[in-house]
Design an enzyme around this catalytic site. Structure first.
Site: not given
Length: 472
Positions: A72, A108, A196, A235
């Site tokens: 992931k 990644k 996040t 974000n």
């Protein structure tokens, strides 16, 4: 004259692992296996531009660990993307997932471009071709490797990825689970966009509520009236600043790549974000002082500094000038290993990235589970719970002779929405993970939360390998 060695995030991460291993009894061969990347895929493909010219685009997907599958990790679009950076970010994902008990390996990806220099159609062609390259080598799939958004990408790119994967794999019933961070219309999950930043808030809130740790810093427990400087209003930085402000903290500085704002009276994050979106920066913002060299804001006085931009922001060059008492790493690798030693020597509390920005992967895990189960969280039980609460309230009213108002009744019988359940699961993950790593820090008599976090993550990874019988 010897050439100065270039900074390597991967080497930094390996250095943190070696430091943590000093406090453990781990087989040297196993430690080496854990540190190294399992698979590295670097590839090039052509992009035909609208004027008929061509350019070669370089892409990466690196799977650091396959001790749990799927792997992931996000996909970033940036000119800073190179093999060392992607290796380091993939390695961080391995330890991050282990730390917060999310059953993924680490990976990644990246494309070495400046996304601002391409129009939407070019970005779509780049994204779909990048996905096709991953499919060819089986570097993507709900059971193999599940990407997500990162710097320079978002829900739009994830929608292109899932559409491309489904076109190549029409027989895969769980194809939607090949990527997370998708739009809600493409089976994304409510709460992923701010996950996040929300996780950063939960993590910092948990840290400042530990009375003895705050006493050591000369601070009172809680977020109320604590001053905050945030680097990056993308974000992660935006939602971190928003939730910290709403909880009573005062954001007095915001730094961006093209300038920052400093205002000791406090910054209205919503107003600043709207101004930034309209004007592509902070220059001309009517309140506070515009700081042209925004990196200087990292050294301004505050209680909490939240670097939420890129890695390698606090180095030996500026570490000694940092005045914040708490550094919350919302970005990946913003504090170098050498810089952290300086900060710890000065008595600072560094909340490590591998814990603090784990909100994204935690909610990505929830989205992946939703895609595998093919049903939204709360959909099956919501109406049942509402009816149960309605009957309970009626019983209370009959027993007391008092009636609830319509507003009270509606509030009390409301069933949990998908968003409610997602944020509840995220909060539980961040709270219990911080408690575990802080306990490990005190158990090992460590100054560094990062070392404690790596010890905890390594312990869990070692168990995975030893239970497989690969190492003693």
């Amino acid at each position: 004259m010897s050439k100065k060695k270039e900074y390597s995030l991967f080497d930094d991460v390996c250095g943190f692992v070696d430091e943590a291993a000093k406090y453990m009894d781990v087989h040297p061969g196993l430690l080496e296996q854990i540190k190294q990347c399992n698979s590295i895929y670097k590839f090039n493909f052509p992009l035909r531009n609208d004027d008929g010219s061509y350019e070669v685009i370089t892409g990466y997907r690196i799977q650091h660990s396959q001790h749990k599958l799927p792997a992931k990790g996000g996909i970033r679009y940036s000119t800073h993307v190179n093999e060392e950076e992607v290796k380091g970010l993939a390695a961080l994902m391995t330890y991050k997932c282990a730390l917060v008990n999310v059953p993924f390996g680490g990976a990644k990806g990246g494309v070495s471009i400046d996304p601002l220099k391409y129009n939407e159609y070019q970005l779509e062609r780049i994204t779909r071709r990048y996905t096709a390259e991953l499919i060819k080598k089986k570097f993507i799939g709900p059971a193999i490797d599940v990407p997500a958004p990162d710097y320079g990408t978002g829900a739009r790119e994830m929608a292109w990825i899932v559409d491309t994967f489904e076109a190549f794999n029409p027989e895969v019933i769980n194809a939607k689970g090949c990527v997370t961070g998708k739009p809600l219309s493409q089976h994304g999950i409510d709460g992923r966009t701010e996950a996040t930043g929300q996780g950063v808030f939960f993590g910092i809130r948990e840290a400042v509520n530990v009375e003895e740790d705050m006493a050591a810093l000369g601070l009172k427990p809680g977020l109320k009236d604590k001053t905050v400087i945030v680097q990056g209003l993308g974000n992660v930085g935006y939602f971190s600043a928003k939730y910290l402000s709403e909880a009573g903290a005062k954001v007095i500085g915001v730094a961006e790549w093209n300038g920052g704002i400093w205002d000791e009276k406090g910054i209205d994050i919503e107003a600043l974000k709207q101004y930034q979106s309209k004007n592509k920066g902070f220059k001309g913002y009517p309140k506070g002082e515009f700081i042209k060299d925004s990196k200087q804001l990292l050294t301004y006085p505050c209680d909490i500094l939240v670097p939420a931009a890129l890695e390698n922001q606090i180095t030996l060059e500026n570490a000694d000038k940092i005045q914040a008492k708490i550094i919350g790493e919302a970005a990946n690798g913003p504090v170098t290993q050498e810089a952290e030693k300086v900060l710890l020597k000065k008595g600072k509390l560094v909340i490590p990235d591998m814990y603090l920005n784990a909100g994204g992967v935690t909610v990505s895990y929830f989205e992946w589970l939703k895609n595998l189960s093919r049903v939204s969280f709360g959909k099956l039980e919501k109406r049942y719970d509402m009816e149960k609460y309605r009957k309970l309230l009626s019983t209370i009213e009959n027993a007391t002779g008092e009636e609830f108002t319509d507003m009270e009744r509606d509030a009390l019988i409301k069933g949990a929405s998908e968003r409610d359940l997602v944020l509840s699961g995220l909060e539980e993950t961040m709270v219990t993970s911080y408690q575990a790593l802080n306990q490990k820090r005190k158990e090992k008599n460590l100054q560094s939360l990062r070392t404690a976090a790596f010890i905890l993550a390594l312990e869990r990874i070692v168990i995975s390998y030893t239970d497989l019988g690969i190492f003693p």
